[in-house]
Design a protein around this motif. Structure first.
Motif, PDB file in Angstrom:
ATOM      1  N   LEU B  92       0.795  -1.221   0.000  1.00  0.00           N
ATOM      2  CA  LEU B  92       0.000   0.000   0.000  1.00  0.00           C
ATOM      3  C   LEU B  92       0.832   1.277   0.000  1.00  0.00           C
ATOM      4  O   LEU B  92       0.565   2.211  -0.749  1.00  0.00           O
ATOM      5  N   ILE B  93       1.870   1.304   0.832  1.00  0.00           N
ATOM      6  CA  ILE B  93       2.596   2.559   0.999  1.00  0.00           C
ATOM      7  C   ILE B  93       3.236   3.008  -0.311  1.00  0.00           C
ATOM      8  O   ILE B  93       3.278   4.190  -0.623  1.00  0.00           O
ATOM      9  N   PHE B  94       3.707   2.054  -1.111  1.00  0.00           N
ATOM     10  CA  PHE B  94       4.342   2.441  -2.365  1.00  0.00           C
ATOM     11  C   PHE B  94       3.315   3.043  -3.315  1.00  0.00           C
ATOM     12  O   PHE B  94       3.585   4.031  -3.992  1.00  0.00           O
ATOM     13  N   ILE B  96       0.488   4.502  -2.505  1.00  0.00           N
ATOM     14  CA  ILE B  96       0.090   5.820  -1.998  1.00  0.00           C
ATOM     15  C   ILE B  96       1.164   6.848  -2.312  1.00  0.00           C
ATOM     16  O   ILE B  96       0.893   7.931  -2.831  1.00  0.00           O
ATOM     17  N   MET B  97       2.415   6.495  -2.028  1.00  0.00           N
ATOM     18  CA  MET B  97       3.474   7.465  -2.239  1.00  0.00           C
ATOM     19  C   MET B  97       3.675   7.769  -3.709  1.00  0.00           C
ATOM     20  O   MET B  97       4.078   8.861  -4.086  1.00  0.00           O
TER      21      MET B  97
ATOM     22  N   VAL C  72       6.660   3.642  10.191  1.00  0.00           N
ATOM     23  CA  VAL C  72       6.241   3.156   8.871  1.00  0.00           C
ATOM     24  C   VAL C  72       7.021   1.917   8.459  1.00  0.00           C
ATOM     25  O   VAL C  72       6.452   0.912   8.048  1.00  0.00           O
ATOM     26  N   ILE C  78       1.213   3.561   8.216  1.00  0.00           N
ATOM     27  CA  ILE C  78       1.564   4.716   7.403  1.00  0.00           C
ATOM     28  C   ILE C  78       1.024   5.984   8.039  1.00  0.00           C
ATOM     29  O   ILE C  78      -0.151   6.060   8.369  1.00  0.00           O
ATOM     30  N   LEU C  80       0.690  10.192   7.653  1.00  0.00           N
ATOM     31  CA  LEU C  80       0.869  11.393   6.842  1.00  0.00           C
ATOM     32  C   LEU C  80       0.840  12.629   7.726  1.00  0.00           C
ATOM     33  O   LEU C  80       0.586  13.727   7.266  1.00  0.00           O
ATOM     34  N   GLY C 131      -4.281   0.033   7.418  1.00  0.00           N
ATOM     35  CA  GLY C 131      -3.951   0.369   6.036  1.00  0.00           C
ATOM     36  C   GLY C 131      -4.406   1.754   5.641  1.00  0.00           C
ATOM     37  O   GLY C 131      -4.124   2.741   6.312  1.00  0.00           O
ATOM     38  N   THR C 135      -4.163   5.697   7.172  1.00  0.00           N
ATOM     39  CA  THR C 135      -3.470   6.752   6.452  1.00  0.00           C
ATOM     40  C   THR C 135      -4.334   7.999   6.362  1.00  0.00           C
ATOM     41  O   THR C 135      -3.874   9.117   6.596  1.00  0.00           O
ATOM     42  N   ILE C 267       7.920  11.307   4.566  1.00  0.00           N
ATOM     43  CA  ILE C 267       7.616   9.986   3.996  1.00  0.00           C
ATOM     44  C   ILE C 267       8.558   9.711   2.833  1.00  0.00           C
ATOM     45  O   ILE C 267       9.069   8.597   2.672  1.00  0.00           O
ATOM     46  N   ALA C 268       8.815  10.729   2.033  1.00  0.00           N
ATOM     47  CA  ALA C 268       9.710  10.549   0.891  1.00  0.00           C
ATOM     48  C   ALA C 268      11.100  10.165   1.378  1.00  0.00           C
ATOM     49  O   ALA C 268      11.743   9.288   0.799  1.00  0.00           O
ATOM     50  N   ILE C 271      11.030   6.501   2.327  1.00  0.00           N
ATOM     51  CA  ILE C 271      10.919   5.583   1.196  1.00  0.00           C
ATOM     52  C   ILE C 271      12.189   5.608   0.357  1.00  0.00           C
ATOM     53  O   ILE C 271      12.739   4.568  -0.019  1.00  0.00           O
ATOM     54  N   LEU C 275      12.771   1.671   3.461  1.00  0.00           N
ATOM     55  CA  LEU C 275      11.841   1.349   4.545  1.00  0.00           C
ATOM     56  C   LEU C 275      12.452   0.287   5.437  1.00  0.00           C
ATOM     57  O   LEU C 275      13.050  -0.667   4.969  1.00  0.00           O
TER      58      LEU C 275
END
Lengths: 270, 292, 356
Positions: B92-94, B96-97, C72, C78, C80, C131, C135, C267-268, C271, C275
């Motif tokens: 999911l996170i990928f 969403i991002m 995360v 997740i 935000l 999930g 978020t 978050i960026a 990622i 992660l």
């Protein structure tokens, strides 16, 4: 009956299937499905029956599985590792294990999805045909499939597959969790479909007794291999099958450890 | 009383706009379970595309409208094909991002070409569309947007209920493996749902542009307001999106009218949290039919 | 002296302790020590003030990103709203310092604790939601916190902002970039150690179990709601800590920076860095802060060239574009992030020339 090679609709030659590049599930399975026949695939849990079906129908892909070795020949052309869309368009339809209707669609809409492979063609007649085979569905046309009984769901998913006009129908455990009377009814219908529509059927079953009554030919799988095959009638009389799958021990005698050993030995050789 | 009625009318029309904007979002979620954070930018894309056609190229309104719809359709299709398809099956996170990244890319592009200033369409709606109910005046844009919204809602309802493609889309949303086993082209369905969603988004963007003028930041923030709307209505319900939109619209106008204008922008999110805590599937979302 | 540990040619670990140790080889430990000495001894002396400022910002971002990665990357929840938590920390630090007059060394961790409390409140929905619903709930949290920061004027002075007293540690005034560098990076090293050690304890293992399969984790007897809250608390503590440091470093804060864009940046970082990887969070912070600075530099350069100034004005928007593009490219081509790239590079060197 003499079998000519062109009568074979589907042939698996020594196929291996690997999931996620590491887990080998099928180790060299070969089988032959003659046109217009019912072939039954028996075996205990985890023997690889469902995987065999998915290898044929192309549904391995979404589960990260792959046919790594051998070939699957359908109607004279190789079909292994094609996408499910392509395979269904060739006339192979699989009915998944465990009755998976579209729960939020009505019965009739469910049946309509079955026409996905030829959705521009007329389909009203097929609807009649399906209702003819599965009369209980007729009176629940507008019900959400999620609220049907188990037997109705099984009929629904089989009917849905029929809508695709399959040449080869792969049935995965149609008797799972159904009452004995319903099971008998379903198997009667399978037989009828085979006889009237000429549909070739591969039937995966735990219920070996029922399966061997309607099938023409049978294969027994163990640990990702075929360990035994034969005409259904022959298999039914085979003492090993009787003992291990039909649950009838030979002559009612107590099983001795020696017999088991001999069976295991034989299995190794096969 | 008059104040109340005016607020009611305003709330209804803003709400309808929210609902319309949320339609495309719901469609994507319904078919492919992707939470699209770039939805506001899809709206903005449509609005600016229309602006280029109408103000710069002076193409007749109706033709421009149709071209915009077609362009949005292609855009949605391309986005799915290029960016989303490689991620099918990823966590999911990928996903969403990725949409967050896309949002920033689109926003950057739009700012690059059009800047952050407010732009407006030439006035083209006939004044005859305006409604006068007693002392309440309903401007023509609101009438036009309500009409458009109603027509599209009806069209999509019919599409999903009766057309084969609509039924296939619902079947994929319901049980992907089963749909695949019957030969439904799942990837095509994903692409189609993105394309249709972008089309609706483009249309909503135009309507938003007519009412508020077009500003990248403004329209992008509406893309985020879609979240309270769809959660309220149920993430996968098209009718719910419209009703959720109307409720949020009314809530906003009444809060700003009677309590405090500054609370207006945060009240939808407060409602969102409350709804999530007491009824996560929303008012009209499908409650999971769980049986074994 | 005991024998040095080198990379074994296979997996010969026999005890859990060997699996759990921080440094697999003595070389790793040696490099880490050399790196630390270089970091504290050379960097502050060799960098220009501007570069030092950027490095300090990176350090602060790395602390916050570490916290987000715990939530995360390790627990699989997740969020935000991390930018808002960062803001809560900044305001908590500022208010504690100005209203209560707490000293620097006390107000920063205290701000972390306050933020941890706030984080737990916003973590409560995680008990029920999973999930994408969670978020969205954290997204709402972001907006609600932003609203409170702006409108609770009695506490936060709203849009006026707060001026902080200059930081000092037991009489040692922390007032230059160089001194701040020492403080920030000492904190970063400490908190990194805490985070990596946390992941070696039962708490860390519980987090990972929840990430991989929360139902199964519950079946194993892990009280998942408690652990999720704990994860929210730890993660917010890091955010708050970093926020308070940032507030002291900036000396004046207002509500603007703590918007959704900041949350997205964190978050960026997580990622792009990787992660579920502690060094990954730091890589991510370096990458994003660096990218931001490079893009800003390019924009400024363009603006200053008269012929291109019109173009440069538009370049500012391309910064947003490039930022999005970086996220998209990483997700499409290297979803495991820089940490994975780093691992590949390292093992290539280690195994060279026989890579099998």
């Amino acid at each position: 009956m003499e079998e000519r090679p062109e009568d074979t609709l589907l042939q698996l030659n020594n196929i291996s299937v690997v999931y996620s590049d590491v887990i080998q599930v099928l180790k060299g399975v070969s089988l032959k499905v003659p046109r217009g026949r019912i072939v039954s695939l028996l075996g205990s849990n985890g023997a690889g029956k469902t995987t065999t079906l998915k290898a044929i129908s192309g549904l391995l892909k979404p589960e990260n599985g792959k046919v790594t070795d051998g070939e699957i020949v359908y109607d004279g052309s190789r079909v292994q590792n094609l996408s499910p869309e392509e395979i269904t368009r060739l006339g192979i339809t699989q009915v998944l294990e465990g009755r998976q209707p579209f729960k939020y669609l009505t019965i009739e809409e469910n049946l309509k999805v079955g026409t996905a492979t030829r959705w521009l063609k007329p389909w009203k007649k097929d609807l009649e045909l399906v209702y003819d085979y599965f009369p209980p569905l007729t009176k629940r046309k507008k019900t959400l499939a999620g609220y049907c009984s188990g037997g109705e769901m099984q009929m629904l998913v089989m009917g849905r597959a029929l809508m695709a006009h399959p040449k080869l129908l792969l049935l995965d455990e149609p008797s799972l969790g159904l009452a004995p009377l319903v099971v008998r009814e379903i198997f009667r219908i399978i037989r009828r479909i085979n006889e009237e529509q000429g549909t070739t059927i591969v039937l995966v079953e735990q219920n070996a007794n029922m399966a061997l009554q309607i099938a023409h030919y049978g294969y027994v799988m163990e640990n990702g291999k075929i360990v035994m095959e034969g005409e259904a009638a022959t298999l039914r009389e085979n003492p090993d099958v009787k003992e291990f799958y039909l649950g009838v021990s030979a002559g009612g005698l107590a099983r001795s450890y020696k017999d088991v050993k001999s069976y295991k030995r034989r299995k190794r050789w096969l | 009383m008059e104040f109340f009625l005016q607020l009611l009318i305003n709330g209804l029309s803003i709400g309808l706009l929210y609902g319309l904007s949320a339609l495309g979002f719901v469609m994507i979620f319904k078919a492919s379970s992707v939470l699209n954070f770039a939805h506001g930018q899809l709206l903005a894309m449509g609005a600016f595309f229309f602006l280029v056609l109408v103000s710069w190229l002076k193409i007749p309104i109706v033709v421009a409208f149709l071209i915009t719809l077609a362009g949005s359709f292609v855009l949605g299709f391309a986005v799915e094909r290029i960016f989303l398809r490689p991620l099918i099956g990823e966590s999911l996170i990928f996903v969403i991002m990725l949409t967050v990244g896309l949002a920033s890319m689109f926003k950057g592009l739009l700012l690059f070409f059009f800047g952050g200033n407010l732009q407006t369409y030439p006035d083209f709606l006939p004044a005859g569309l305006a409604l006068q109910i007693g002392t309440i005046y309903v401007p023509p844009v609101y009438v036009a947007s309500s009409l458009l919204g109603g027509v599209f809602l009806l069209l999509f309802g019919l599409f999903f209920k009766y057309s084969p493609q609509g039924i296939f889309m619902r079947s994929v949303a319901d049980n992907q493996t089963a749909a695949m086993s019957l030969g439904v082209h799942v990837k095509k369905v994903f692409a189609l749902s993105w394309a249709i969603a972008a089309l609706v988004a483009g249309m909503s963007g135009i309507v938003l542009g007519i009412i508020n003028g077009i500003n990248v930041h403004e329209i992008s923030s509406i893309g985020l307001k879609v979240f309270p709307v769809v959660i309220l209505g149920g993430l996968d319900s098209i009718g719910g999106a419209i009703i959720g939109g109307i409720i949020i619209g009314l809530l906003e106008t009444f809060t700003s009218g009677y309590i405090s204008p500054s609370l207006r922008d945060v009240i939808p999110y407060i409602v969102l949290v409350v709804i999530l805590l007491i009824k996560p599937y929303g008012l009209f979302g499908l409650v999971e039919i769980e049986r074994v | 002296m005991r024998r040095l540990h080198f990379h074994p040619c296979g997996n010969y670990k026999e005890r859990y302790a060997e699996h759990l140790c921080l440094f697999e080889t003595d070389f790793g430990r040696m490099w880490a020590i050399i790196g630390l000495i270089a970091l504290f001894g050379v960097v502050p002396l060799a960098s220009s003030p501007y570069l030092l400022y950027v490095i300090n910002m990176t350090g602060i971002a790395a602390i916050a990103a570490l916290g987000l990665n715990i939530l995360v990357g390790f627990t699989g929840q997740i969020s935000l709203g991390h930018g808002a938590f960062f803001g809560v920390g900044a305001y908590a630090g500022a208010i504690l310092a100005t209203r209560l007059g707490l000293p620097f060394w006390l107000s920063v961790p205290a701000a972390g604790l306050v933020t941890a409390g706030v984080g737990m409140i916003f973590g409560i929905p995680s008990g029920r939601l999973k999930g994408l619903y969670l978020t969205i709930a954290t997204l709402a949290g972001q907006f609600i916190i932003e609203y409170i920061l702006v409108h609770w004027e009695g506490l936060t002075k709203g849009t006026m902002g707060i001026m902080l007293p200059s930081a000092s540690l037991f009489g040692w005034a922390v007032n230059t970039d160089r001194r701040f560098f020492l403080v920030i990076f000492a904190c970063l090293v400490g908190l990194t150690l805490v985070a990596s050690n946390l992941m070696r304890t039962r708490y860390g293992r519980a987090f990972i179990a929840i990430r991989d399969n929360d139902r199964a984790a519950e079946g194993m007897g892990i009280p998942i709601f408690g652990y999720k809250l704990l994860s929210f608390a730890v993660s917010s503590f890091y955010a708050g800590f970093a926020g308070a440091l940032w507030a002291y470093y900036m000396r004046s804060i207002s509500t603007e920076p703590f918007n959704l864009g900041l949350s997205v940046e964190y978050i960026a970082m997580v990622i792009i860095g990787g992660l579920g990887s502690i060094p990954g969070s730091i890589f991510g912070a370096v990458f994003i802060t660096g990218l931001n600075e490079i893009l800003r530099f390019l924009t400024d350069a363009m603006m200053n060239m008269s012929a291109l100034s019109g173009f440069g004005l538009n370049m500012a928007s391309l910064r947003e574009f490039a930022f999005g593009l970086a996220i998209v490219l990483f997700i499409l081509f290297e979803p495991k992030g820089i940490a994975e790239l780093w691992r590949i590079v390292r093992s290539t060197f280690r195994l060279w020339p026989f890579s099998y």
